[in-house]
Design a protein around this motif. Structure first.
Motif, mmCIF file in Angstrom:
data_model
loop_
_atom_site.group_PDB
_atom_site.id
_atom_site.type_symbol
_atom_site.label_atom_id
_atom_site.label_comp_id
_atom_site.label_asym_id
_atom_site.label_seq_id
_atom_site.Cartn_x
_atom_site.Cartn_y
_atom_site.Cartn_z
ATOM 1 N N UNK A 110 -6.643 39.437 -12.342
ATOM 2 C CA UNK A 110 -7.497 38.386 -11.615
ATOM 3 C C UNK A 110 -8.144 37.433 -12.647
ATOM 4 N N UNK A 111 -8.242 36.096 -12.181
ATOM 5 C CA UNK A 111 -8.969 35.142 -13.199
ATOM 6 C C UNK A 111 -10.338 35.001 -12.641
ATOM 7 N N UNK A 112 -11.366 34.832 -13.361
ATOM 8 C CA UNK A 112 -12.587 34.707 -12.857
ATOM 9 C C UNK A 112 -12.999 33.188 -13.258
ATOM 10 N N UNK A 113 -13.388 32.304 -12.293
ATOM 11 C CA UNK A 113 -13.757 30.908 -12.636
ATOM 12 C C UNK A 113 -15.065 30.584 -11.913
ATOM 13 N N UNK A 114 -16.111 29.975 -12.664
ATOM 14 C CA UNK A 114 -17.237 29.632 -11.965
ATOM 15 C C UNK A 114 -17.690 28.244 -11.904
ATOM 16 N N UNK A 115 -18.119 27.451 -13.136
ATOM 17 C CA UNK A 115 -18.294 26.255 -13.039
ATOM 18 C C UNK A 115 -17.513 25.180 -12.515
ATOM 19 N N UNK A 116 -16.116 25.435 -12.883
ATOM 20 C CA UNK A 116 -15.113 24.502 -12.443
ATOM 21 C C UNK A 116 -14.885 24.416 -10.960
ATOM 22 N N UNK A 117 -15.409 25.536 -10.290
ATOM 23 C CA UNK A 117 -15.191 25.547 -8.690
ATOM 24 C C UNK A 117 -16.553 25.194 -8.436
ATOM 25 N N UNK A 118 -17.657 25.910 -8.514
ATOM 26 C CA UNK A 118 -18.913 25.526 -7.960
ATOM 27 C C UNK A 118 -19.761 24.184 -8.440
ATOM 28 N N UNK A 119 -19.190 23.656 -9.451
ATOM 29 C CA UNK A 119 -19.873 22.312 -9.707
ATOM 30 C C UNK A 119 -18.903 21.307 -9.413
ATOM 31 N N UNK A 120 -17.899 21.492 -8.771
ATOM 32 C CA UNK A 120 -16.771 20.575 -8.297
ATOM 33 C C UNK A 120 -17.112 19.849 -7.183
ATOM 34 N N UNK A 121 -16.841 18.388 -7.141
ATOM 35 C CA UNK A 121 -17.301 17.752 -6.050
ATOM 36 C C UNK A 121 -16.654 18.389 -4.636
ATOM 37 N N UNK A 122 -15.265 18.866 -4.728
ATOM 38 C CA UNK A 122 -14.855 19.638 -3.723
ATOM 39 C C UNK A 122 -14.546 20.925 -4.024
ATOM 40 N N UNK A 123 -15.672 22.011 -3.911
ATOM 41 C CA UNK A 123 -15.119 23.415 -4.382
ATOM 42 C C UNK A 123 -14.079 24.091 -3.749
ATOM 43 N N UNK A 124 -13.777 23.871 -2.647
ATOM 44 C CA UNK A 124 -12.628 24.460 -1.766
ATOM 45 C C UNK A 124 -11.304 23.934 -2.251
ATOM 46 N N UNK A 125 -11.150 22.495 -2.544
ATOM 47 C CA UNK A 125 -9.866 22.184 -3.368
ATOM 48 C C UNK A 125 -9.745 22.484 -4.854
ATOM 49 N N UNK A 126 -10.858 22.532 -5.505
ATOM 50 C CA UNK A 126 -10.816 23.259 -6.781
ATOM 51 C C UNK A 126 -10.338 24.563 -6.633
ATOM 52 N N UNK A 127 -11.124 25.428 -5.925
ATOM 53 C CA UNK A 127 -10.653 26.812 -5.738
ATOM 54 C C UNK A 127 -9.052 26.820 -5.328
ATOM 55 N N UNK A 128 -8.646 26.023 -4.276
ATOM 56 C CA UNK A 128 -7.261 26.171 -3.938
ATOM 57 C C UNK A 128 -6.369 25.980 -5.148
ATOM 58 N N UNK A 129 -6.746 24.863 -6.004
ATOM 59 C CA UNK A 129 -6.015 24.572 -7.197
ATOM 60 C C UNK A 129 -5.741 25.796 -8.094
ATOM 61 N N UNK A 130 -6.983 26.336 -8.322
ATOM 62 C CA UNK A 130 -6.936 27.517 -9.293
ATOM 63 C C UNK A 130 -6.201 28.676 -8.667
#
Ligand code: XMP
Length: 212
Positions: free
Chosen positions: A187-207
């Motif tokens: 598993x990868x752990x991602x914080x700021x790059x998702x919860x600070x994104x303008x569109x967290x769902x899109x960022x999470x989807x990409x990761x």
């Protein structure tokens, strides 16, 4: 193929629930830690339960065995599925965490090598390898190893073998990419790059897609 864990280091229930709900369907687990829990209390675990994915408490537990057991009781009593502990307090403190986690039907992950530059002072190299061996001997479910140093994560994978998991922070804001590390980790752990994104769902989807 690696799972995606969101490090939900936001403050307050409203923001935490907003980000978790926005990312619904894109996450395999949510990691909570001191920033969120100190601002909301452990009751946030129940609030996040609607996500229907495991909640892992990143409390980097580092105390005597009795205190570690008491911390685990609170974490699993609140509904968490897992806890992250340090190992540098020694094998008895680590065993207390692993055993308490398993007694409560949870999992225990052990910090071995950290992802930030200062980890090179203590939490890396031979110390990290000793802690990985200790985690394996204690029966821990997995370790935490850095996406920022994939070659080190590969070395730690060699020590623990394939029966334990590795979750790996450092992707996104700390500069690592999912592709750097996904073949070594679960598993990868991602914080700021998702919860600070303008569109967290899109960022999470990409990761998530890139971790597959
Ligand atoms: P960012 O915003 O940098 O958040 O994506 C990363 C999350 O992971 C935690 N973190 C670590 N936890 N060992 C750990 O156990 C580490 O080496 C490590 N590096 C980062 C950090 O607290 C945040 O929640």
């Amino acid at each position: 193929m690696a799972d995606l864990l969101l490090a939900l280091d936001v403050k307050g229930k409203a923001e935490a629930v907003r980000v978790a709900a926005a990312c619904a369907g894109e996450l395999d687990a949510i990691k909570i830690g001191y920033p969120l829990v100190l601002s909301t209390g452990l009751g946030i675990v129940k609030d996040l339960a609607k996500s229907e994915i495991p909640i892992i408490a990143d409390f980097k537990v580092a105390d005597i065995p009795n205190t570690n057991s008491l911390i685990c009781e609170e974490v699993f009593g609140a509904g968490c599925a897992g806890i992250i502990t340090h190992a540098f307090c020694g094998s008895d403190s680590l065993a207390a965490c692993v055993d308490a986690s398993h007694d409560h039907g949870g999992v225990c992950f052990v910090v071995c090598e950290m992802s930030h530059p200062g980890a090179l002072d203590f939490l890396s190299g031979e110390n990290a390898e000793r802690m990985a061996r200790m985690a394996k001997a204690a029966g821990a479910d997995g370790i935490i190893a850095p996406a920022t140093r994939p070659e080190r994560t590969a070395t730690l994978r060699g020590i623990i073998g394939s029966s334990m998991k590795i979750y790996s922070p450092g992707v996104g804001a700390q500069g690592a990419q999912p592709e750097d590390v996904k073949k070594y980790v679960d598993g990868i752990i991602v914080g700021r790059a998702i919860y600070e994104a303008a569109d967290p769902k899109a960022a999470a989807h990409e990761f998530r897609v890139r971790a597959r």
